[in-house]
Write a protein that holds these residues in place. Structure first.
Motif, PDB file in Angstrom:
ATOM      1  N   PHE A  46       0.836  -1.200   0.000  1.00  0.00           N
ATOM      2  CA  PHE A  46       0.000   0.000   0.000  1.00  0.00           C
ATOM      3  C   PHE A  46       0.872   1.252   0.000  1.00  0.00           C
ATOM      4  CE2 PHE A  46      -3.906  -1.958   2.398  1.00  0.00           C
ATOM      5  CZ  PHE A  46      -3.983  -2.946   1.436  1.00  0.00           C
ATOM      6  N   ARG A  47       0.331   2.324  -0.544  1.00  0.00           N
ATOM      7  CA  ARG A  47       1.015   3.620  -0.493  1.00  0.00           C
ATOM      8  C   ARG A  47      -0.002   4.711  -0.211  1.00  0.00           C
ATOM      9  NH1 ARG A  47       3.098   7.970  -3.904  1.00  0.00           N
ATOM     10  NH2 ARG A  47       1.884   7.243  -5.695  1.00  0.00           N
ATOM     11  N   ILE A  48       0.286   5.506   0.803  1.00  0.00           N
ATOM     12  CA  ILE A  48      -0.573   6.642   1.147  1.00  0.00           C
ATOM     13  C   ILE A  48       0.103   7.922   0.688  1.00  0.00           C
ATOM     14  CG2 ILE A  48       0.420   6.943   3.473  1.00  0.00           C
ATOM     15  CD1 ILE A  48      -2.404   7.647   4.460  1.00  0.00           C
ATOM     16  N   TYR A  49      -0.689   8.830   0.143  1.00  0.00           N
ATOM     17  CA  TYR A  49      -0.155  10.132  -0.224  1.00  0.00           C
ATOM     18  C   TYR A  49      -1.285  11.143  -0.238  1.00  0.00           C
ATOM     19  CZ  TYR A  49      -1.631   8.760  -4.989  1.00  0.00           C
ATOM     20  OH  TYR A  49      -2.346   8.337  -6.087  1.00  0.00           O
ATOM     21  N   ARG A  50      -0.917  12.400  -0.275  1.00  0.00           N
ATOM     22  CA  ARG A  50      -1.935  13.439  -0.173  1.00  0.00           C
ATOM     23  C   ARG A  50      -1.636  14.598  -1.114  1.00  0.00           C
ATOM     24  NH1 ARG A  50      -1.948  14.937   5.922  1.00  0.00           N
ATOM     25  NH2 ARG A  50      -3.241  16.706   5.276  1.00  0.00           N
ATOM     26  N   ASP A  51      -2.695  15.280  -1.495  1.00  0.00           N
ATOM     27  CA  ASP A  51      -2.606  16.484  -2.308  1.00  0.00           C
ATOM     28  C   ASP A  51      -3.198  17.613  -1.470  1.00  0.00           C
ATOM     29  OD1 ASP A  51      -3.136  18.630  -4.052  1.00  0.00           O
ATOM     30  OD2 ASP A  51      -3.318  17.272  -5.764  1.00  0.00           O
ATOM     31  N   ASN A  52      -2.351  18.442  -0.923  1.00  0.00           N
ATOM     32  CA  ASN A  52      -2.828  19.483  -0.011  1.00  0.00           C
ATOM     33  C   ASN A  52      -3.495  20.646  -0.737  1.00  0.00           C
ATOM     34  OD1 ASN A  52      -2.079  18.055   2.221  1.00  0.00           O
ATOM     35  ND2 ASN A  52      -0.274  19.270   2.692  1.00  0.00           N
ATOM     36  N   ILE A  53      -3.310  20.738  -2.039  1.00  0.00           N
ATOM     37  CA  ILE A  53      -4.023  21.766  -2.804  1.00  0.00           C
ATOM     38  C   ILE A  53      -5.470  21.326  -3.000  1.00  0.00           C
ATOM     39  CG2 ILE A  53      -4.122  23.055  -4.952  1.00  0.00           C
ATOM     40  CD1 ILE A  53      -1.720  23.727  -3.182  1.00  0.00           C
ATOM     41  N   LYS A  54      -5.633  20.094  -3.413  1.00  0.00           N
ATOM     42  CA  LYS A  54      -6.978  19.567  -3.654  1.00  0.00           C
ATOM     43  C   LYS A  54      -7.652  19.080  -2.366  1.00  0.00           C
ATOM     44  CE  LYS A  54      -6.058  18.023  -8.373  1.00  0.00           C
ATOM     45  NZ  LYS A  54      -6.013  16.852  -9.289  1.00  0.00           N
ATOM     46  N   LYS A  55      -6.883  18.954  -1.294  1.00  0.00           N
ATOM     47  CA  LYS A  55      -7.403  18.438  -0.017  1.00  0.00           C
ATOM     48  C   LYS A  55      -7.929  17.018  -0.168  1.00  0.00           C
ATOM     49  CE  LYS A  55      -8.502  23.029   1.766  1.00  0.00           C
ATOM     50  NZ  LYS A  55      -9.525  23.910   2.399  1.00  0.00           N
ATOM     51  N   ILE A  56      -7.117  16.188  -0.756  1.00  0.00           N
ATOM     52  CA  ILE A  56      -7.471  14.784  -0.955  1.00  0.00           C
ATOM     53  C   ILE A  56      -6.323  13.918  -0.423  1.00  0.00           C
ATOM     54  CG2 ILE A  56      -8.002  12.982  -2.641  1.00  0.00           C
ATOM     55  CD1 ILE A  56      -9.118  15.125  -4.483  1.00  0.00           C
TER      56      ILE A  56
END
Length: 123
Positions: free
Chosen positions: A67-77
């Motif tokens: 598994f890999r978790i990641y985030r897009d703080n611009i899109k808030k996802i």
């Protein structure tokens, strides 16, 4: 606070899915975001977490290589890419935010969850 998960479904063993969680109602980049899951008849289980700036991520041992978790703080996802899925990964997957800003959570306590998305791994 609103956390809306999507991307679950039915997949064959060995397959992949990407879960997404759209967040609103709070300052997204201040909070560790996590994925937790609950299989039928079992306790809530922590899967993975990523800190507010996305710089560090953490995984339960059985998910670390798949598994890999990641985030897009611009899109808030926040996303969870799941590969090589196994039948034992079948569960409702919940997106969660830490209740305290800048606090790193790596378990199922002190979090607020969304409604979840069902992942079923079966042939």
């Amino acid at each position: 606070v609103q956390l809306v998960e999507s991307g679950g479904g039915l997949v064959q063993p060995g397959g992949s899915l990407r879960l997404s969680c759209e967040a609103s109602g709070f300052t997204f980049n201040r909070y560790t975001m996590s994925w937790v899951r609950q299989a039928p008849g079992k306790a809530l289980e922590w899967v993975s977490s990523v800190i507010g700036n996305g710089g560090n991520s953490y995984y339960a041992d059985s998910m670390k290589s798949r598994f890999r978790i990641y985030r897009d703080n611009i899109k808030k996802i926040v996303y969870l890419q799941m590969n090589n899925l196994r039948p034992e990964d079948t569960a409702v997957y919940y997106c969660a935010k830490a209740n305290v800003p800048f606090h790193i959570t790596k378990d199922t306590t002190d979090i607020t969850r969304g409604r979840g998305t069902q992942v079923t791994v079966s042939s």
